[in-house]
Scaffold this motif. Structure first.
Motif, mmCIF file in Angstrom:
data_model
loop_
_atom_site.group_PDB
_atom_site.id
_atom_site.type_symbol
_atom_site.label_atom_id
_atom_site.label_comp_id
_atom_site.label_asym_id
_atom_site.label_seq_id
_atom_site.Cartn_x
_atom_site.Cartn_y
_atom_site.Cartn_z
ATOM 1 N N GLY A 142 2.725 -19.162 0.066
ATOM 2 C CA GLY A 142 2.074 -19.805 -1.061
ATOM 3 C C GLY A 142 1.727 -18.827 -2.170
ATOM 4 N N THR A 143 1.380 -19.387 -3.304
ATOM 5 C CA THR A 143 1.095 -18.570 -4.487
ATOM 6 C C THR A 143 -0.343 -18.697 -4.955
ATOM 7 N N ASP A 144 -1.203 -19.249 -4.084
ATOM 8 C CA ASP A 144 -2.594 -19.445 -4.486
ATOM 9 C C ASP A 144 -3.527 -18.404 -3.869
ATOM 10 N N VAL A 145 -2.972 -17.272 -3.422
ATOM 11 C CA VAL A 145 -3.770 -16.204 -2.826
ATOM 12 C C VAL A 145 -3.983 -15.128 -3.886
ATOM 13 N N ASN A 146 -5.243 -14.810 -4.129
ATOM 14 C CA ASN A 146 -5.570 -13.865 -5.191
ATOM 15 C C ASN A 146 -6.648 -12.888 -4.735
ATOM 16 N N GLY A 147 -6.812 -11.823 -5.521
ATOM 17 C CA GLY A 147 -7.867 -10.860 -5.235
ATOM 18 C C GLY A 147 -7.326 -9.515 -4.817
ATOM 19 N N SER A 148 -8.237 -8.681 -4.301
ATOM 20 C CA SER A 148 -7.883 -7.335 -3.858
ATOM 21 C C SER A 148 -8.048 -7.209 -2.346
ATOM 22 N N VAL A 149 -7.268 -6.315 -1.784
ATOM 23 C CA VAL A 149 -7.333 -6.046 -0.343
ATOM 24 C C VAL A 149 -7.583 -4.558 -0.155
ATOM 25 N N THR A 150 -8.502 -4.231 0.750
ATOM 26 C CA THR A 150 -8.818 -2.835 1.039
ATOM 27 C C THR A 150 -8.459 -2.514 2.479
ATOM 28 N N THR A 151 -7.782 -1.398 2.667
ATOM 29 C CA THR A 151 -7.478 -0.923 4.014
ATOM 30 C C THR A 151 -8.156 0.424 4.235
ATOM 31 N N THR A 152 -8.597 0.627 5.470
ATOM 32 C CA THR A 152 -9.176 1.915 5.864
ATOM 33 C C THR A 152 -8.461 2.394 7.106
ATOM 34 N N PHE B 262 0.838 -1.196 0.000
ATOM 35 C CA PHE B 262 0.000 0.000 0.000
ATOM 36 C C PHE B 262 0.873 1.246 0.000
ATOM 37 N N THR B 263 0.238 2.374 -0.319
ATOM 38 C CA THR B 263 0.956 3.641 -0.393
ATOM 39 C C THR B 263 1.295 4.141 1.009
ATOM 40 N N ASN B 264 2.093 5.210 1.043
ATOM 41 C CA ASN B 264 2.497 5.785 2.321
ATOM 42 C C ASN B 264 1.345 6.445 3.072
ATOM 43 N N ASP B 265 0.218 6.646 2.390
ATOM 44 C CA ASP B 265 -0.942 7.230 3.067
ATOM 45 C C ASP B 265 -1.653 6.233 3.964
ATOM 46 N N SER B 266 -1.403 4.944 3.765
ATOM 47 C CA SER B 266 -2.077 3.898 4.540
ATOM 48 C C SER B 266 -1.283 3.557 5.781
ATOM 49 N N ASN B 267 -1.990 3.117 6.837
ATOM 50 C CA ASN B 267 -1.309 2.601 8.030
ATOM 51 C C ASN B 267 -0.693 1.233 7.776
ATOM 52 N N ILE B 268 -1.222 0.531 6.767
ATOM 53 C CA ILE B 268 -0.723 -0.801 6.418
ATOM 54 C C ILE B 268 0.331 -0.655 5.325
ATOM 55 N N VAL B 269 1.528 -1.210 5.573
ATOM 56 C CA VAL B 269 2.600 -1.145 4.589
ATOM 57 C C VAL B 269 2.462 -2.282 3.582
ATOM 58 N N ALA B 270 2.330 -3.505 4.072
ATOM 59 C CA ALA B 270 2.246 -4.681 3.201
ATOM 60 C C ALA B 270 1.652 -5.841 3.983
ATOM 61 N N ILE B 271 1.091 -6.803 3.239
ATOM 62 C CA ILE B 271 0.592 -8.059 3.798
ATOM 63 C C ILE B 271 1.169 -9.179 2.941
ATOM 64 N N THR B 272 1.750 -10.204 3.575
ATOM 65 C CA THR B 272 2.409 -11.285 2.854
ATOM 66 C C THR B 272 1.865 -12.627 3.322
ATOM 67 N N TRP B 273 1.523 -13.495 2.360
ATOM 68 C CA TRP B 273 1.016 -14.840 2.655
ATOM 69 C C TRP B 273 2.005 -15.889 2.144
#
Length: 565
Positions: free
Chosen positions: A329-339, A316-327
Motif C-alpha cells: 500500500g501507499t498510505d504508510v508515512n513517517g520516519s523509521v529509526t533503527t538501533t 538504511f545505510t550499510n552501517d545498519s543491521n536493517i537493509v530495508a522495510i517494505t509495506w
C-alpha cells in the motif's frame, strides 16, 4: 427274328445310348471325407458380467482365452452385457482348442463362470463347445477397478517466489474400464493445490496441466506430488526468493547518533543502557525517538511510497543491521529509526542460539502492528566468528517477553554479507541468530538387576549454537526430567528409555535405548558355609580337606615302613 423286330431292338439300343450321353451320367465314385483344412464350427459366447462386491463404473474389456492365448476380446455395455445370439450380433469367438477348455479374463485375471446355458459352472474354466452359447460371468470389484497411471512430462526446475509452476502430466489408462477421475497436485504439507478431471477410455492416454501458485515469501525446495486414484509421481521445484523492489532510493547518511556499535558481545548490556521499549511493541515515546546506548548505532530514515508498485518502503545505510522495510500500500508515512546493538539490550532476554545481530526498529504508532517485509544484513565475518552455517541463520522478533522465530529466507549473498528476508507481523526488537537441532545422547547400562538403582546421564547431549534447556525422560512409561535421572526397575524384561532434549531455540531431538533387566541372585555360593575351595562335598564330622590329609599321611607312613624293611 423278323426284320421288324430287329429294327425295333436297334432303335431301342440307340435311344438308350443317346439318353445316357445327353444326361451327362458319369460313373459313381465313393464319397470322401471332408477336407482337413476346413475349420470346424467355433464356440460363440455372449452373456453378462456382474460384480460381486460393487458395480461397474463403465464398459469393461473381456478376453476369451484358450490354450494360454487370448482368442478374442469384446467390450461390455455399461450394464455388463456383451454380445448377442443373433448372427449380426458381436460375440466372443473361440476355435476348438487343444486343451478342450476355455476361460474368460479381465486385464489378465480370470473371472468366475457362474453358468453356461443356465447350467452351473462355478469355476474359472469350462469345456469348449461349438455353436452359440450364453455364458454368465462374475468378477470382484478389484478386478474391474479403473487404473490411471500418471507421469510428469514437463515441470520447471526452479521458479521465482510469487510466480506459478505449471506441471504437465500424461495420464495412461492401463485398467480394464473407461475411467473419469480427478488428477491432483499436492504440496509437501498434503494440501491439494490444484486438480483437474480427465476421462480416459480403455487403453488410451490423455494429457493435462496442473498449477502451483507461490507467494512472495516462499523459498527453497518444494516436493509436489501428482496423483490419480491409483498412482502418483513426485517432482521437485526450487523456489528462488523474490527480491524486494527498491522503491526508496539508497540513503546517503545515517541521520542518527551513536557511532559504530563495535564488536558483538552476546551478554546483556547491563547498566550502560537505559530507556527503550520493554514490552516489545516497537514504540518508545513519540514516533521517532530512539534509545541512545553506548555500543549502539542509531539511524533514522523517511518512508517513501510508490504508486507504480503500490508499495511503501524505507531503506538504511550499510552501517545498519536493517537493509530495508517494505509495506503493502501507499498510505504508510513517517520516519523509521533503527538501533544496532553490539550486545543484547538489558531489557530483553538472551537471543536463542549464537547471536549474529540484534536491532530495535521504532516506527510510527499507527503502523506498529502492521505486517511488512524486513530485510536484515549479517556480515560474513560475523557468521565466521560464531562458526555458523548460512543455512542455520534464523530471524527472530521480540514479543510478549520472548523471542519468536519469523519466516526467514536468504535473499542475497556476497563475499561481505548475507541478506535475510522475513515477513513480520509488527515491530519491536529483531535479531538474527544461528540455531540448529540439538543432539540427544545419554549413558545407561545395557543390563542391570531388579531392585538396582540406575542413574541415567544425558550430559553427553550437545547443541551446536545454544544451550539445552530441558531433558525429558520416559522410562518404562514413567516420566522424569533433568540432565540426570535415577530410577529402579522391579520387574524383569526389556525396558525402553527415551530422552527428548530441547534447546533455547525450541528445537528438539529424541534418542532411545533398551536396558535388559534380569532377576537378582540371592548372593550365596554353592557351599552353605561359604567355602569356595575345591575339596568337594563332605559330611559335618569330617571336613573334606582334613580327610584328604589323613589319607596322604597314611600313604607316607606305608612308604617309610617299606623302606625300613
Amino acid at each position: 427274328m423278323n426284320g421288324r423286330r430287329v429294327l425295333t431292338v436297334v432303335v431301342a439300343v440307340c435311344l438308350a445310348t443317346t439318353a445316357m450321353t445327353v444326361g451327362g451320367a458319369a460313373p459313381v465314385e465313393p464319397a470322401t471325407a471332408q477336407d482337413d483344412d476346413v475349420p470346424s464350427i467355433p464356440g460363440v459366447y455372449y452373456g453378462e458380467l456382474s460384480v460381486t462386491d460393487g458395480s461397474l463404473e463403465g464398459p469393461v474389456t473381456i478376453q476369451a482365452v484358450a490354450d494360454g492365448e487370448v482368442q478374442h476380446t469384446l467390450r461390455t455395455d455399461a450394464d455388463g452385457t456383451f454380445g448377442g445370439p443373433a448372427a449380426e450380433d458381436d460375440a466372443l469367438v473361440v476355435q476348438e482348442p487343444d486343451s478342450g477348455e476355455v476361460e474368460f479374463q479381465i486385464g489378465g485375471t480370470p473371472v468366475t463362470i457362474t453358468s453356461l446355458e443356465n447350467e452351473s459352472i462355478g469355476g474359472t474354466t469350462m469345456p469348449w463347445d461349438s455353436g452359440t452359447q450364453e455364458v454368465m460371468l462374475e468378477a470382484d470389484a478389484e478386478t474391474v477397478a479403473p487404473s490411471l497411471e500418471v507421469a510428469v512430462t514437463n515441470a520447471p526446475g526452479s521458479i521465482e517466489a510469487g510466480s506459478d509452476a505449471t506441471i504437465d502430466v500424461e495420464v495412461d489408462n492401463t485398467g480394464p474400464v473407461d475411467s473419469t477421475q480427478d488428477i491432483e497436485l499436492v504440496d509437501s504439507n498434503g494440501t491439494v493445490v490444484d486438480s483437474g478431471s480427465v476421462t480416459v477410455p480403455i487403453g488410451n492416454t490423455t494429457s493435462t496441466s496442473l498449477t502451483w501458485a507461490t507467494d512472495d515469501t516462499m523459498s527453497g525446495s518444494e516436493t509436489l506430488t501428482v496423483r490419480s486414484g491409483q498412482d502418483s509421481e513426485n517432482v521437485t521445484v526450487e523456489v528462488e526468493a523474490a527480491e524486494t523492489a527498491p522503491i526508496a532510493p539508497p540513503p546517503s547518511g545515517g541521520g542518527g547518533a551513536g557511532g559504530n556499535p563495535g564488536a558483538i558481545d552476546d551478554q546483556p548490556a547491563g547498566d550502560d543502557t537505559s530507556g527503550g521499549d520493554t514490552d516489545g511493541n516497537g514504540t518508545s515515546g513519540d514516533d521517532t525517538d530512539t534509545v541512545e546506548t553506548p555500543g549502539s548505532l542509531t539511524e533514522s530514515q523517511t518512508i517513501v511510497t510508490s504508486e507504480d508498485f503500490g508499495l511503501s518502503q524505507v531503506r538504511f545505510t550499510n552501517d545498519s543491521n536493517i537493509v530495508a522495510i517494505t509495506w503493502e500500500g501507499t498510505d504508510v508515512n513517517g520516519s523509521v529509526t533503527t538501533t544496532a546493538f553490539n550486545r543484547t539490550p538489558e531489557n530483553v532476554s538472551a537471543v536463542p542460539g549464537a547471536m549474529a545481530t540484534v536491532s530495535e526498529v521504532t516506527v510510527p504508532n499507527e503502523i506498529a502492528d502492521e505486517s511488512a517485509i524486513v530485510e536484515q544484513r549479517v556480515a560474513r565475518e560475523r557468521v565466521q566468528d560464531i562458526d555458523a552455517n548460512v543455512a542455520d541463520l534464523q530471524a527472530y522478533r521480540y514479543t510478549d517477553g520472548t523471542w519468536e522465530p519469523v519466516p526467514t529466507t536468504v535473499s542475497e549473498e556476497s563475499d561481505d554479507e548475507i541478506i535475510l528476508e522475513s515477513e513480520v507481523p509488527g515491530f519491536s526488537y529483531f535479531a538474527v541468530s544461528a540455531v540448529s537441532e540439538p543432539t540427544a545422547s545419554f549413558d545407561a547400562p545395557s543390563e542391570l538387576t531388579t531392585g538396582e538403582n540406575v542413574t541415567l546421564d544425558a550430559s553427553t547431549s550437545t547443541d551446536t549454537y545454544g544451550d539445552i534447556t530441558a531433558y525429558d525422560w520416559t522410562v518404562d512409561g514413567e516420566s522424569l526430567s533433568g540432565e540426570t535421572a535415577t530410577t529402579t526397575f522391579e520387574t524383569t524384561g526389556e525396558v525402553t528409555v527415551e530422552l527428548v532434549v530441547t534447546n533455547d531455540a525450541g528445537e528438539t531431538n529424541t534418542t532411545t535405548s533398551t536396558i535388559s533387566v534380569v532377576e537378582a541372585s540371592d548372593g550365596t555360593d554353592a557351599d552353605a558355609d561359604g567355602d569356595t575351595g575345591g575339596g568337594g562335598e563332605t559330611d559335618d564330622s569330617t571336613p573334606g580337606f582334613t580327610g584328604g590329609l589323613a589319607v596322604l599321611a597314611l600313604l607316607v607312613s606305608l612308604v617309610i615302613a617299606r623302606r625300613t624293611d
